[in-house]
Motif scaffolding. Structure first.
Motif, PDB file in Angstrom:
ATOM      1  N   GLU A 119       8.595   2.821  -5.874  1.00  0.00           N
ATOM      2  CA  GLU A 119       7.618   3.679  -5.634  1.00  0.00           C
ATOM      3  C   GLU A 119       6.272   2.940  -5.279  1.00  0.00           C
ATOM      4  OE1 GLU A 119       5.650   7.681  -7.345  1.00  0.00           O
ATOM      5  OE2 GLU A 119       6.461   6.135  -8.723  1.00  0.00           O
ATOM      6  N   ALA A 120       6.003   1.775  -6.002  1.00  0.00           N
ATOM      7  CA  ALA A 120       4.870   0.957  -5.545  1.00  0.00           C
ATOM      8  C   ALA A 120       5.305   0.424  -4.316  1.00  0.00           C
ATOM      9  CB  ALA A 120       4.694  -0.053  -6.486  1.00  0.00           C
ATOM     10  N   GLY A 121       6.355  -0.177  -3.968  1.00  0.00           N
ATOM     11  CA  GLY A 121       6.471  -0.607  -2.869  1.00  0.00           C
ATOM     12  C   GLY A 121       6.484  -0.069  -1.479  1.00  0.00           C
ATOM     13  N   PHE A 122       7.423   1.281  -1.704  1.00  0.00           N
ATOM     14  CA  PHE A 122       7.033   2.367  -0.498  1.00  0.00           C
ATOM     15  C   PHE A 122       5.662   2.599  -0.220  1.00  0.00           C
ATOM     16  CE2 PHE A 122       7.114   6.677   1.135  1.00  0.00           C
ATOM     17  CZ  PHE A 122       8.222   6.558   1.944  1.00  0.00           C
ATOM     18  N   THR A 123       4.836   3.027  -1.297  1.00  0.00           N
ATOM     19  CA  THR A 123       3.520   3.425  -1.220  1.00  0.00           C
ATOM     20  C   THR A 123       2.691   2.467  -0.264  1.00  0.00           C
ATOM     21  OG1 THR A 123       3.604   4.883  -3.213  1.00  0.00           O
ATOM     22  CG2 THR A 123       1.769   4.220  -2.234  1.00  0.00           C
ATOM     23  N   GLY A 124       2.956   1.343  -0.892  1.00  0.00           N
ATOM     24  CA  GLY A 124       2.173   0.071  -0.159  1.00  0.00           C
ATOM     25  C   GLY A 124       2.529  -0.356   1.094  1.00  0.00           C
ATOM     26  N   ALA A 125       3.941  -0.053   1.552  1.00  0.00           N
ATOM     27  CA  ALA A 125       4.348  -0.409   2.610  1.00  0.00           C
ATOM     28  C   ALA A 125       4.462   0.485   4.107  1.00  0.00           C
ATOM     29  CB  ALA A 125       5.981  -0.941   2.667  1.00  0.00           C
ATOM     30  N   VAL A 126       4.574   1.870   3.429  1.00  0.00           N
ATOM     31  CA  VAL A 126       4.691   2.954   4.547  1.00  0.00           C
ATOM     32  C   VAL A 126       3.201   3.375   4.635  1.00  0.00           C
ATOM     33  CG1 VAL A 126       5.731   5.023   4.993  1.00  0.00           C
ATOM     34  CG2 VAL A 126       7.150   3.347   3.842  1.00  0.00           C
ATOM     35  N   PRO A 127       2.752   3.245   6.001  1.00  0.00           N
ATOM     36  CA  PRO A 127       1.301   3.644   6.101  1.00  0.00           C
ATOM     37  C   PRO A 127       1.165   5.177   5.896  1.00  0.00           C
ATOM     38  CG  PRO A 127       2.448   3.127   8.204  1.00  0.00           C
ATOM     39  CD  PRO A 127       3.301   2.702   7.324  1.00  0.00           C
ATOM     40  N   ALA A 128      -0.068   5.479   5.397  1.00  0.00           N
ATOM     41  CA  ALA A 128      -0.450   6.789   5.296  1.00  0.00           C
ATOM     42  C   ALA A 128      -1.059   7.248   6.385  1.00  0.00           C
ATOM     43  CB  ALA A 128      -1.215   7.026   3.852  1.00  0.00           C
ATOM     44  N   THR A 129      -1.029   6.398   7.442  1.00  0.00           N
ATOM     45  CA  THR A 129      -1.732   7.096   8.664  1.00  0.00           C
ATOM     46  C   THR A 129      -0.761   6.633   9.989  1.00  0.00           C
ATOM     47  OG1 THR A 129      -2.933   4.770   9.061  1.00  0.00           O
ATOM     48  CG2 THR A 129      -4.099   6.482   8.019  1.00  0.00           C
ATOM     49  N   GLY A 130      -1.100   6.980  10.940  1.00  0.00           N
ATOM     50  CA  GLY A 130      -0.308   6.989  12.272  1.00  0.00           C
ATOM     51  C   GLY A 130       0.808   7.872  12.611  1.00  0.00           C
ATOM     52  N   THR A 131       1.895   7.537  13.563  1.00  0.00           N
ATOM     53  CA  THR A 131       2.840   8.240  13.770  1.00  0.00           C
ATOM     54  C   THR A 131       4.193   8.114  13.291  1.00  0.00           C
ATOM     55  OG1 THR A 131       2.988   7.079  15.835  1.00  0.00           O
ATOM     56  CG2 THR A 131       1.546   8.896  15.816  1.00  0.00           C
ATOM     57  N   GLY A 132       4.516   6.957  12.908  1.00  0.00           N
ATOM     58  CA  GLY A 132       5.579   6.324  12.465  1.00  0.00           C
ATOM     59  C   GLY A 132       6.552   5.930  13.348  1.00  0.00           C
ATOM     60  N   GLU A 133       6.056   5.371  14.588  1.00  0.00           N
ATOM     61  CA  GLU A 133       7.131   4.958  15.677  1.00  0.00           C
ATOM     62  C   GLU A 133       7.562   3.571  15.548  1.00  0.00           C
ATOM     63  OE1 GLU A 133       7.770   6.834  18.388  1.00  0.00           O
ATOM     64  OE2 GLU A 133       6.926   8.539  17.287  1.00  0.00           O
ATOM     65  N   ARG A 134       6.910   2.971  14.719  1.00  0.00           N
ATOM     66  CA  ARG A 134       7.429   1.538  14.537  1.00  0.00           C
ATOM     67  C   ARG A 134       9.081   1.586  14.218  1.00  0.00           C
ATOM     68  NH1 ARG A 134       9.485  -2.744  11.307  1.00  0.00           N
ATOM     69  NH2 ARG A 134       8.093  -4.520  11.034  1.00  0.00           N
ATOM     70  N   LEU A 135       9.866   0.602  14.829  1.00  0.00           N
ATOM     71  CA  LEU A 135      11.117   0.373  14.820  1.00  0.00           C
ATOM     72  C   LEU A 135      11.693  -0.223  13.455  1.00  0.00           C
ATOM     73  CD1 LEU A 135      12.412  -0.129  18.219  1.00  0.00           C
ATOM     74  CD2 LEU A 135      12.485   2.085  16.901  1.00  0.00           C
ATOM     75  N   LEU A 136      12.738   0.074  12.791  1.00  0.00           N
ATOM     76  CA  LEU A 136      13.082  -0.652  11.423  1.00  0.00           C
ATOM     77  C   LEU A 136      14.659  -1.008  11.838  1.00  0.00           C
ATOM     78  CD1 LEU A 136      12.270   1.889   8.889  1.00  0.00           C
ATOM     79  CD2 LEU A 136      10.917   0.061   9.820  1.00  0.00           C
ATOM     80  N   SER A 137      14.778  -2.046  11.369  1.00  0.00           N
ATOM     81  CA  SER A 137      16.284  -2.819  11.004  1.00  0.00           C
ATOM     82  C   SER A 137      16.846  -2.109   9.970  1.00  0.00           C
ATOM     83  CB  SER A 137      16.312  -4.298  11.209  1.00  0.00           C
ATOM     84  OG  SER A 137      16.179  -4.679  12.566  1.00  0.00           O
ATOM     85  N   VAL A 138      17.673  -1.173   9.916  1.00  0.00           N
ATOM     86  CA  VAL A 138      18.289  -0.626   8.634  1.00  0.00           C
ATOM     87  C   VAL A 138      19.863  -0.695   8.801  1.00  0.00           C
ATOM     88  CG1 VAL A 138      16.531   0.911   8.175  1.00  0.00           C
ATOM     89  CG2 VAL A 138      18.342   1.664   9.715  1.00  0.00           C
ATOM     90  N   ARG A 139      20.550  -0.362   7.846  1.00  0.00           N
ATOM     91  CA  ARG A 139      22.063  -0.650   7.828  1.00  0.00           C
ATOM     92  C   ARG A 139      22.834  -0.181   9.003  1.00  0.00           C
ATOM     93  NH1 ARG A 139      24.915  -1.742   2.882  1.00  0.00           N
ATOM     94  NH2 ARG A 139      23.274  -0.991   1.547  1.00  0.00           N
ATOM     95  N   VAL A 140      22.430   0.859   9.310  1.00  0.00           N
ATOM     96  CA  VAL A 140      23.235   1.516  10.489  1.00  0.00           C
ATOM     97  C   VAL A 140      22.671   1.145  11.833  1.00  0.00           C
ATOM     98  CG1 VAL A 140      23.648   3.770   8.982  1.00  0.00           C
ATOM     99  CG2 VAL A 140      21.709   3.668  10.858  1.00  0.00           C
ATOM    100  N   GLY A 141      21.731   0.480  11.881  1.00  0.00           N
ATOM    101  CA  GLY A 141      21.015   0.075  13.386  1.00  0.00           C
ATOM    102  C   GLY A 141      19.727   0.146  13.294  1.00  0.00           C
ATOM    103  N   SER A 142      19.107   0.059  14.310  1.00  0.00           N
ATOM    104  CA  SER A 142      17.242   0.176  14.506  1.00  0.00           C
ATOM    105  C   SER A 142      17.155   1.799  14.653  1.00  0.00           C
ATOM    106  CB  SER A 142      16.967  -0.423  15.627  1.00  0.00           C
ATOM    107  OG  SER A 142      17.279   0.034  16.900  1.00  0.00           O
ATOM    108  N   MET A 143      16.095   2.190  13.767  1.00  0.00           N
ATOM    109  CA  MET A 143      15.778   3.668  13.666  1.00  0.00           C
ATOM    110  C   MET A 143      14.157   3.490  13.764  1.00  0.00           C
ATOM    111  SD  MET A 143      18.309   5.618  11.066  1.00  0.00           S
ATOM    112  CE  MET A 143      17.704   7.173  11.687  1.00  0.00           C
ATOM    113  N   ARG A 144      13.494   4.570  14.259  1.00  0.00           N
ATOM    114  CA  ARG A 144      12.132   4.898  14.007  1.00  0.00           C
ATOM    115  C   ARG A 144      11.762   5.161  12.597  1.00  0.00           C
ATOM    116  NH1 ARG A 144      11.019   9.674  15.628  1.00  0.00           N
ATOM    117  NH2 ARG A 144       8.903   9.342  15.964  1.00  0.00           N
ATOM    118  N   LEU A 145      10.762   4.650  12.233  1.00  0.00           N
ATOM    119  CA  LEU A 145      10.486   4.778  10.754  1.00  0.00           C
ATOM    120  C   LEU A 145      10.234   6.231  10.455  1.00  0.00           C
ATOM    121  CD1 LEU A 145       9.124   3.858   8.070  1.00  0.00           C
ATOM    122  CD2 LEU A 145       6.724   3.985   9.196  1.00  0.00           C
ATOM    123  N   THR A 146       9.682   7.162  11.213  1.00  0.00           N
ATOM    124  CA  THR A 146       9.641   8.678  10.761  1.00  0.00           C
ATOM    125  C   THR A 146      11.240   8.989  10.650  1.00  0.00           C
ATOM    126  OG1 THR A 146       7.555   8.998  11.747  1.00  0.00           O
ATOM    127  CG2 THR A 146       8.999  10.933  11.741  1.00  0.00           C
TER     128      THR A 146
END
Length: 268
Positions: A119-146
């Protein structure tokens, strides 16, 4: 007949989805905090997983967001895995997920600390502002954060239901998390079987049309399936079979095209 057009993907608000993820995770965290060793050792409907392994999976599922944000943003103009493609990608990774969960469960005996860190890691890492357009490398491939956060609502809601079933509990469902989960799975059905001959209703959260054929234009459509959110989620994830849901009157289906058995489950 020309091929059916696919609908435009639904938009999700980044901040509301972030809040929904945290709220549903907190509901699970509070329930896990008071589980006894006997309860943690009970079986679940997820193969060989015990309750302990299931709750470890819930915590590591949230931590996957933090881990992805710690990596460099993947190259490319956009995501390689669209949100509506995600349900179809999960089955291919089930074996690796099971291995990771077993390893984590063996290495993290203190579940309270595991949930606090997630919980602490998520709260600190995921911005509480913005649109969530950042791309992530996740298990299934790259996805938008949102988009990836929407998949976390599915994981959390589905596994909350798994815990309630295994333990006879009533862990609550955050309304926004339940709505996002329901809508994604309904939209995934419409994307998999595009068309307008069947209307799928999951009040109060989703109405989609699917399956090629004659499209109704006014009045009550001739082919309608209607059910509640949790029954729909169980159908879409294989927790409930179509025939059983009909027999138990958890689903109403009218019209010769309203049988969705061949299209379910959507999630591996």
């Amino acid at each position: 007949m020309p091929p059916a057009k696919k609908r435009r993907p639904r938009a999700y608000d980044h901040l509301r989805t972030r809040t929904a993820v945290l709220t549903q995770f907190a509901h699970v965290r509070d329930a896990v905090a008071v589980l006894t060793p006997d309860q943690l050792a009970r079986p679940t409907r997820l193969g060989d997983w015990t309750v302990r392994e299931l709750v470890v999976h819930v915590a590591t599922g949230l931590s996957s967001v933090t881990r992805a944000l710690a990596l460099p943003e993947p190259p490319g103009p956009g995501p390689r895995v669209a949100l509506l493609e995600w349900p179809s990608t999960t089955a291919a990774h089930a074996a690796r997920i099971a291995e990771d969960v077993e390893e984590a469960a063996a290495g993290r005996p203190d579940l309270g600390t595991l949930f606090e860190e997630a919980e602490a890691g998520f709260t600190g890492a995921v911005p509480a502002t913005g649109t969530g357009e950042r791309l992530l490398s996740v298990r299934v491939g790259s996805m938008r954060l949102t988009d990836y956060l929407v998949t976390r609502t599915v994981e959390l809601v589905v596994h909350t239901d798994d815990l309630n079933e295994a333990l006879g509990l009533e862990i609550p469902y955050d309304r926004q998390a339940l709505a996002a989960c329901t809508r994604l799975l309904a939209d995934a059905l419409a994307d998999r079987a595009p068309g307008g001959s069947v209307e799928v209703r999951v009040p109060p959260f989703a109405v989609v049309q699917c399956i090629g054929g004659p499209k109704h234009t006014r009045g009550t459509p001739p082919n309608v399936m209607e059910t509640g959110p949790l029954t729909w989620i169980r159908l879409a994830t294989g927790r409930t079979e179509w025939a059983r849901a009909l027999e138990d009157a958890e689903v109403s289906a009218s019209g010769e095209r309203a049988d969705l058995a061949a299209l379910l489950p959507l999630l591996g």
